[in-house]
Design a protein around this motif. Structure first.
Motif, PDB file in Angstrom:
ATOM      1  N   LYS A  32       0.829  -1.237  -0.016  1.00  0.00           N
ATOM      2  CA  LYS A  32       0.097  -0.015  -0.051  1.00  0.00           C
ATOM      3  C   LYS A  32       0.954   1.336   0.032  1.00  0.00           C
ATOM      4  N   ALA A  33       1.975   1.375   0.867  1.00  0.00           N
ATOM      5  CA  ALA A  33       2.968   2.609   0.929  1.00  0.00           C
ATOM      6  C   ALA A  33       3.495   2.567  -0.358  1.00  0.00           C
ATOM      7  N   ARG A  34       4.040   1.571  -0.864  1.00  0.00           N
ATOM      8  CA  ARG A  34       4.960   1.433  -2.203  1.00  0.00           C
ATOM      9  C   ARG A  34       4.076   1.764  -3.432  1.00  0.00           C
ATOM     10  N   LYS A  92       1.721   3.892  -3.276  1.00  0.00           N
ATOM     11  CA  LYS A  92       1.416   5.392  -3.120  1.00  0.00           C
ATOM     12  C   LYS A  92       2.638   6.079  -3.799  1.00  0.00           C
ATOM     13  N   VAL A  93       3.954   5.781  -3.332  1.00  0.00           N
ATOM     14  CA  VAL A  93       5.106   6.339  -4.061  1.00  0.00           C
ATOM     15  C   VAL A  93       5.117   6.115  -5.474  1.00  0.00           C
ATOM     16  N   SER A 109       2.550   5.864  -7.581  1.00  0.00           N
ATOM     17  CA  SER A 109       1.680   6.781  -8.345  1.00  0.00           C
ATOM     18  C   SER A 109       2.110   8.080  -8.352  1.00  0.00           C
ATOM     19  N   GLU A 110       2.880   8.461  -7.243  1.00  0.00           N
ATOM     20  CA  GLU A 110       3.419   9.873  -7.263  1.00  0.00           C
ATOM     21  C   GLU A 110       4.410   9.909  -8.244  1.00  0.00           C
ATOM     22  N   ARG A 157       2.259   8.948 -12.604  1.00  0.00           N
ATOM     23  CA  ARG A 157       0.844   9.542 -12.381  1.00  0.00           C
ATOM     24  C   ARG A 157      -0.169   8.736 -13.365  1.00  0.00           C
ATOM     25  N   GLY A 179       9.321   2.034  -4.656  1.00  0.00           N
ATOM     26  CA  GLY A 179       8.233   2.386  -5.322  1.00  0.00           C
ATOM     27  C   GLY A 179       8.470   1.997  -6.817  1.00  0.00           C
TER      28      GLY A 179
END
Length: 412
Positions: free
Chosen positions: A265-267, A269-270, A272-273, A276, A288
């Motif tokens: 989940k945290a990875r 997010k990285v 997607s940043e 995009r 990520g």
């Protein structure tokens, strides 16, 4: 200059040097794509891509030696290049794959009237023999006369996978070391050792439903359904046909809590940043980044150094299959014997996605060799020990200890 490539619409590489097509390599790859194979059918884009990679290695080496491919010789250039690969610990099987691509290209050049000074050693007649060591035999029909290429590296005949499997205790330790490199690799190895999938198959495990697996359930949904397995559809190496593989719900549970909830989940997010417009893949590193095949190989290499034994990703597949065979004999109360090879082959064929009967026999021999390695010291004369009727039970206990090092602890 070094050769680069772009992909054609059919997935095959188009070689170029600074934007200009590289001849005759471009024509050779087109010929490979358009010409039927002797055994029928056409080569897959993946096959042609591999040929290009092998030839790029050779052409780049020639560039480093300041010589053109048509002026390179077997003795002064190709043999030293092979020795260089050996010095870098490239496996003989891999070098032989490269060599076949190089030879195929030069033989095509000769057929097309393209002048080169390369002269490969002539092939000689020989008979295939699976006893002892083998040079470079491709035919699987014992005793068949075939052409042997003296330029190929000597490869040991594999009769079993005893040196390529890990017992449960060893796997647990190796998995912990992999997780220290990055937890994602520990989870990937777990999926390999519980499904028998190769790297390419594990990389295709979806987070949720996709085109190939429209009914794929995430673990919480699978748990709610009460199902104990889930079937994965995936494309094997070569992408020739869709295969099915059984994935146990218990394996998906561990991946869900250890990796998806614990790290992904945290990875994601990285990821997607950073990207995009892209959907985050299933397997992600701590930074990520999407996990690639070479990342997995590098992780296994690092873990092997600390583990004290070379372990490669394919060892997970061998471990899985060997345990299936061991548990098959155990469940049926049978002594490991090649006479049961057909039944076991039928059980393994669909899951492993192969039809090679000899490979199945190697897994059975692996279990048999485990028994043999324990028996022989007890039966060897002049070592001072007595031979008694209780020995079979002692050997069985030792075999169980190898495959199930945790069994005694679990009963306490």
């Amino acid at each position: 200059m070094y050769i680069e490539s772009v992909l054609n619409s059919d997935g095959t590489p188009v070689p170029h040097v600074e934007g200009k097509l590289h001849y005759p390599l471009a024509n050779y790859l087109i010929w490979l794509r358009k010409t039927p194979m002797k055994k029928g059918g056409y080569r897959e884009p993946t096959t042609i891509s591999n040929v290009f990679k092998h030839l790029k290695m050779w052409f780049d080496f020639c560039f480093d030696q300041n010589i053109s491919f048509d002026m390179a010789t077997y003795e002064l250039h190709l043999q030293p290049f092979k020795k260089l690969l050996v010095s870098k610990s490239v496996q003989p099987q891999s070098i032989n794959g490269y060599y076949r691509s190089w030879r195929g290209f030069y033989e095509w050049c000769e057929e097309q009237g393209i002048s080169t000074v390369m002269s490969f050693p002539p092939k000689v007649e020989g008979k295939e023999n699976f006893s002892g060591r083998s040079r470079n035999f491709n035919s699987r029909t014992t005793g068949r006369t075939l052409q042997i290429d003296p330029g190929l590296e000597t490869v040991a005949t594999v009769l079993d996978y005893k040196d390529c499997i890990l017992n449960m205790d060893e796997y647990a330790r190796f998995s912990e070391i992999l997780a220290e490199v990055d937890p994602v690799y520990g989870s990937i190895s777990y999926m390999m050792v519980t499904t028998g999938l190769r790297i390419g198959g594990v990389m295709q495990i979806p987070l949720g439903s996709n085109k190939l697996n429209p009914r794929w359930l995430r673990y919480p949904e699978l748990e709610a359904s009460g199902e104990t397995i889930q079937k994965l559809k995936y494309l094997p190496k070569g992408n020739k046909r869709v295969l099915n593989c059984i994935v146990p719900a218990a394996a998906l549970k561990k991946i869900h809590y250890d990796y998806i909830v614990g790290h992904r989940k945290a990875r994601a997010k990285v990821f997607s940043e950073r990207f995009r417009s892209q959907i985050a893949p299933f397997w992600l590193t701590a930074s990520g980044k999407s996990v690639e095949k070479n990342d997995i190989w590098e992780a296994f290499k690092k873990a092997s150094a600390k583990f004290g034994r070379r372990v490669v990703p394919h060892h997970m597949r061998h471990t899985y299959a060997t345990y299936i065979v061991y548990n098959y004999f155990k469940a049926h109360g049978l002594t490991p014997n090649l006479a049961y090879a057909h039944d076991i082959h039928e059980a393994l064929r669909a899951q492993l996605g192969h039809s090679d009967f000899e490979v199945t026999k190697r897994y059975i021999r692996t279990v048999i060799r485990t028994h043999t390695d324990i028996w022989l010291p007890k039966l060897t004369p002049h070592l001072g020990q007595a031979v008694h009727r209780e020995m079979p039970s002692e050997v069985l206990a030792a075999v169980i200890e190898f495959f199930e090092p945790y069994s005694d602890q679990g009963e306490e």
